[in-house]
Scaffold this motif. Structure first.
Motif, PDB file in Angstrom:
ATOM      1  N   PHE A 160      10.454 -10.164  -0.540  1.00 43.58           N
ATOM      2  CA  PHE A 160      10.533 -10.237  -1.449  1.00 43.58           C
ATOM      3  C   PHE A 160       9.029  -9.875  -2.480  1.00 43.58           C
ATOM      4  O   PHE A 160       8.702  -9.365  -3.290  1.00 43.58           O
ATOM      5  CB  PHE A 160      11.154 -11.199  -2.334  1.00 43.58           C
ATOM      6  N   ALA A 161       7.757 -10.744  -2.286  1.00 45.98           N
ATOM      7  CA  ALA A 161       6.543 -10.794  -2.247  1.00 45.98           C
ATOM      8  C   ALA A 161       6.225  -9.494  -2.102  1.00 45.98           C
ATOM      9  O   ALA A 161       4.817  -8.756  -2.817  1.00 45.98           O
ATOM     10  CB  ALA A 161       6.088 -12.440  -2.685  1.00 45.98           C
ATOM     11  N   GLY A 162       6.288  -9.326  -0.203  1.00 43.69           N
ATOM     12  CA  GLY A 162       5.505  -8.144  -0.087  1.00 43.69           C
ATOM     13  C   GLY A 162       4.396  -8.793   0.511  1.00 43.69           C
ATOM     14  O   GLY A 162       3.860 -10.266  -0.098  1.00 43.69           O
ATOM     15  N   LEU A 163       3.434  -7.819   1.058  1.00 43.48           N
ATOM     16  CA  LEU A 163       2.591  -8.198   2.663  1.00 43.48           C
ATOM     17  C   LEU A 163       1.585  -6.951   2.712  1.00 43.48           C
ATOM     18  O   LEU A 163       2.067  -5.923   2.826  1.00 43.48           O
ATOM     19  CB  LEU A 163       2.901  -9.497   3.465  1.00 43.48           C
ATOM     20  N   ALA A 164       0.053  -6.684   2.328  1.00 39.64           N
ATOM     21  CA  ALA A 164      -0.300  -5.533   2.668  1.00 39.64           C
ATOM     22  C   ALA A 164      -1.420  -5.892   4.091  1.00 39.64           C
ATOM     23  O   ALA A 164      -2.080  -6.639   3.603  1.00 39.64           O
ATOM     24  CB  ALA A 164      -0.973  -4.835   1.237  1.00 39.64           C
ATOM     25  N   GLN A 165      -1.608  -4.752   4.117  1.00 35.36           N
ATOM     26  CA  GLN A 165      -2.463  -4.772   6.235  1.00 35.36           C
ATOM     27  C   GLN A 165      -4.223  -5.384   5.231  1.00 35.36           C
ATOM     28  O   GLN A 165      -4.082  -5.454   4.050  1.00 35.36           O
ATOM     29  CB  GLN A 165      -3.184  -3.799   6.287  1.00 35.36           C
ATOM     30  N   GLY A 166      -4.636  -6.979   5.728  1.00 34.95           N
ATOM     31  CA  GLY A 166      -6.186  -7.190   5.431  1.00 34.95           C
ATOM     32  C   GLY A 166      -6.244  -8.274   4.263  1.00 34.95           C
ATOM     33  O   GLY A 166      -6.993  -8.487   4.263  1.00 34.95           O
ATOM     34  N   GLU A 167      -5.090  -8.619   3.705  1.00 37.35           N
ATOM     35  CA  GLU A 167      -4.868  -8.937   2.681  1.00 37.35           C
ATOM     36  C   GLU A 167      -5.489 -10.795   3.308  1.00 37.35           C
ATOM     37  O   GLU A 167      -5.123 -11.245   4.491  1.00 37.35           O
ATOM     38  CB  GLU A 167      -3.726  -9.486   2.133  1.00 37.35           C
TER      39      GLU A 167
END
Length: 120
Positions: A35-42
């Protein structure tokens, strides 16, 4: 949100908590991340990480560069630390209502059920 002070939640038996909540936390963690998502390198913070279900779900994914779990219960932090040797993971014993992280330390913040244990 202004806080009226530190939390007074206490917990001592991480294994018992895991038996009670762990069976629900894993599936909820996967849904929350989707739902919230996740991006590379976070750099990700899990507030109220408990015994580590959400942290472990985050660590199962390739995107996070660093994942920090924070919980007020030292026994829960100890239990969570033992569940993975992923070098991206770190754990801190601390109060979610009085976190001591510099501004912009994290790109994303997750919390699954910690609000249930807070006064405000």
């Amino acid at each position: 949100m202004a806080s009226s002070g530190a939390s007074n939640y206490t917990a001592t038996d991480a294994a018992a908590y895991e038996r009670l909540m762990g069976r629900r936390s894993g599936p909820l963690a996967d849904r929350l991340i989707a739902f919230a998502g996740l991006a590379q390198g976070e750099r990700v913070l899990d507030v109220g990480c408990g015994t580590g279900s959400l942290v472990l779900a985050l660590a199962s994914r390739p995107e996070p560069a660093a994942i920090v779990g924070v919980d007020i219960a030292a026994p829960y932090i100890g239990y969570a630390r033992q569940r993975s040797s992923d070098p991206r993971l770190s754990f801190v014993t601390g109060d979610a209502q009085a976190l001591d992280f510099a501004a912009a330390s994290f790109d994303r913040c997750f919390s699954s059920i910690a609000l249930n244990f807070m006064r405000d």
